[in-house]
Design an enzyme around this catalytic site. Structure first.
Site, PDB file in Angstrom:
ATOM      1  CG  HIS A   1     -13.104   4.087   3.579  1.00  0.00           C
ATOM      2  ND1 HIS A   1     -13.577   5.634   3.902  1.00  0.00           N
ATOM      3  CD2 HIS A   1     -11.329   4.274   3.615  1.00  0.00           C
ATOM      4  CE1 HIS A   1     -13.250   6.434   4.299  1.00  0.00           C
ATOM      5  NE2 HIS A   1     -12.042   6.085   4.298  1.00  0.00           N
TER       6      HIS A   1
ATOM      7  CG  ASN B   1      -1.482   1.194   1.255  1.00  0.00           C
ATOM      8  OD1 ASN B   1      -1.806   1.536   0.335  1.00  0.00           O
ATOM      9  ND2 ASN B   1      -2.905   1.626   2.105  1.00  0.00           N
TER      10      ASN B   1
ATOM     11  NE  ARG C   1      -6.802   2.135  -0.036  1.00  0.00           N
ATOM     12  CZ  ARG C   1      -6.466   3.158   0.955  1.00  0.00           C
ATOM     13  NH1 ARG C   1      -4.895   3.205   0.724  1.00  0.00           N
ATOM     14  NH2 ARG C   1      -7.557   3.786   0.561  1.00  0.00           N
TER      15      ARG C   1
ATOM     16  NE  ARG D   1      -9.779  13.207   2.741  1.00  0.00           N
ATOM     17  CZ  ARG D   1      -9.878  12.396   3.465  1.00  0.00           C
ATOM     18  NH1 ARG D   1     -11.393  11.634   3.957  1.00  0.00           N
ATOM     19  NH2 ARG D   1      -8.612  11.794   2.464  1.00  0.00           N
TER      20      ARG D   1
ATOM     21  CD  GLU E   1      -9.410  -0.650   4.200  1.00  0.00           C
ATOM     22  OE1 GLU E   1      -9.163   0.289   3.089  1.00  0.00           O
ATOM     23  OE2 GLU E   1      -8.913  -0.106   5.478  1.00  0.00           O
TER      24      GLU E   1
END
Ligand code: ADP
Length: 401
Positions: free
Chosen positions: A180, A7, A91, A241, A384
């Site tokens: 996600h 990743n 990823r 965010r 993940e």
């Protein structure tokens, strides 16, 4: 088969090796400060202490070389040669509309991903560096790309089309994509297996609440809506965010503060969210400490965050005409019992009842709803990497046939 999962971020890289015969994690690690002073790799063979090594790494290729050295090390490595790594899973954040599933990487796939760079320059660029570096260092090993956006490609057009001139969708691909996806898919599958019900018979709402946060509506195994949009900025309030805001605010702030191009985007991505409201931190642990000391804005930030999660839960219950289970995952979802309580308070009329005793748990697959709750509430730690490794293993095996 051992699968290496990579990743790649802009200056960091996370990796794991899993033995896919029995899905066991053999080692994991993190490279930080790639291309900067003080590059460092932290490697952990499962069952042994972590090893930390500072070594100059000017780019992602240097970083992958260090990873390959570490995993083959005689003392703390887990494979004896490169031939013991059967496949690499990468990823990749953004696949646009090009891929709805993981794929074996070839030149065509790379070219397609290069076309997606414009949609996610900060993410896809380092993802592609990681792929290029691995291809150079292990040219004979099959590589698979697993996308954050893929799971959401089943959304119907009414979920992904923005009400702006349609030509912007056609010309620039401006639509909702969602992110996600690997995590939402993983926890949805786990939820089905925890409940012992076929996923095709379930209506699920999955809440991935980490530093970045999103909610998905998963009807009969297919994602039909998700809160993130064209970029990961849309939807929930997050660590830094803003999530959904009135788009007119963008031009208004820019004008009032006399800001250059791009500055508001930076503010909405990096200085907003619970950090922006509280002025304290993006980390929920810090916020809860501040609340305990009487900080009213930290308390407000947590309430705004919870309200937005409830807003999406309500919306998705309406979209699916009901819900069988709601899943909490990622840093906040897995660990923050106070936030789970705030989100689930007073939803009894919707058949949602949190068990306050069962809720006092962190990071463990558990049912946290009361016995008489119509809707099951589930805590499921996300994984993940395992999902990436599974796709990689399956695709690599098929390609070898
Ligand atoms: P990402 O992968 O998006 O960086 P994570 O899913 O790892 O994020 O979540 C990180 C966040 O989880 C932290 O910023 C923090 O707010 C929250 N978190 C982690 N542990 C706890 C805890 N024990 N209590 C409350 N919040 C926590």
């Amino acid at each position: 088969m051992n699968v290496l999962v990579i990743n790649c971020g802009s200056s960091s890289l996370k990796y794991q090796i899993l033995d896919m015969e029995n899905e066991t994690l053999l080692c994991k690690g993190l490279v930080e400060r790639i291309g900067m002073d003080g590059s460092v790799i932290t490697h952990e063979k499962i069952g042994m202490d972590k090893v930390k090594k500072e070594v100059p790494m000017k780019d992602h290729k240097d970083a992958i070389k260090q990873v390959l050295d570490a995993v083959q090390n005689a003392e703390y490595g887990v494979v004896s040669s490169m031939a013991d790594i059967g496949a690499v899973g990468h990823r990749v954040v953004h696949a646009g509309e090009k891929f709805a599933e993981s794929v074996l990487i070839d030149e065509k796939v790379i070219a397609a991903l290069e076309e997606c760079v414009e949609l996610a320059p900060l993410h896809n660029t380092p993802n592609l560096y990681g792929i290029a570096a691995c291809q150079e260092l292990m040219p004979d090993t099959p590589m698979v790309a697993v996308f954050d956006t893929a799971f959401h490609q089943t959304m119907p057009p009414e979920s992904y089309i923005y009400a702006i001139p349609y030509e912007y969708y056609e010309k620039y691909g401006i639509r909702r994509y969602g992110f996600h996806g690997t995590s939402h898919k993983y926890v949805a599958q786990r939820a089905a297996s925890m409940l012992n019900v076929n996923i095709n018979d379930l209506k699920l709402i999955t809440c991935h609440l980490g530093n970045g946060a999103s909610v998905s509506a998963i009807k009969h195994g297919r994602c039909i809506d998700t809160s993130m949009g064209f970029t990961p900025l849309e939807g929930l309030v997050m660590g830094t965010r803003s999530g959904d805001i009135d788009p007119a605010i963008v031009t208004y702030i820019r004008q009032k503060e006399n800001l250059p191009q791009g500055a508001v985007n930076e503010i909405l991505n990096k200085k907003s969210g619970v950090l922006g409201i509280s002025g304290v931190s993006s980390d929920f642990r810090d916020l809860e400490e501040a609340v305990a000391e009487g900080n009213a804005r930290a308390a407000l930030a947590l309430r705004v965050f919870a309200k937005k999660v409830r807003f999406y839960i309500g919306a998705y219950i309406a979209e699916m005409n009901g819900v069988d289970a709601i899943v909490f995952t990622a840093g906040v979802g897995e660990n923050d019992m106070n936030m789970r309580e705030l989100i689930c308070t007073d939803l009894g009329n919707l058949g949602i009842k949190l068990d306050l005793i069962k809720n006092k748990i962190r990071g463990k697959e558990t049912v946290i709803s009361t016995e008489d709750s119509k809707v099951k509430l589930l805590l499921i730690p996300t994984n993940e990497e395992l999902m990436i490794a599974r796709d990689t293993y399956n695709i690599a095996q098929k390609s070898a046939k």
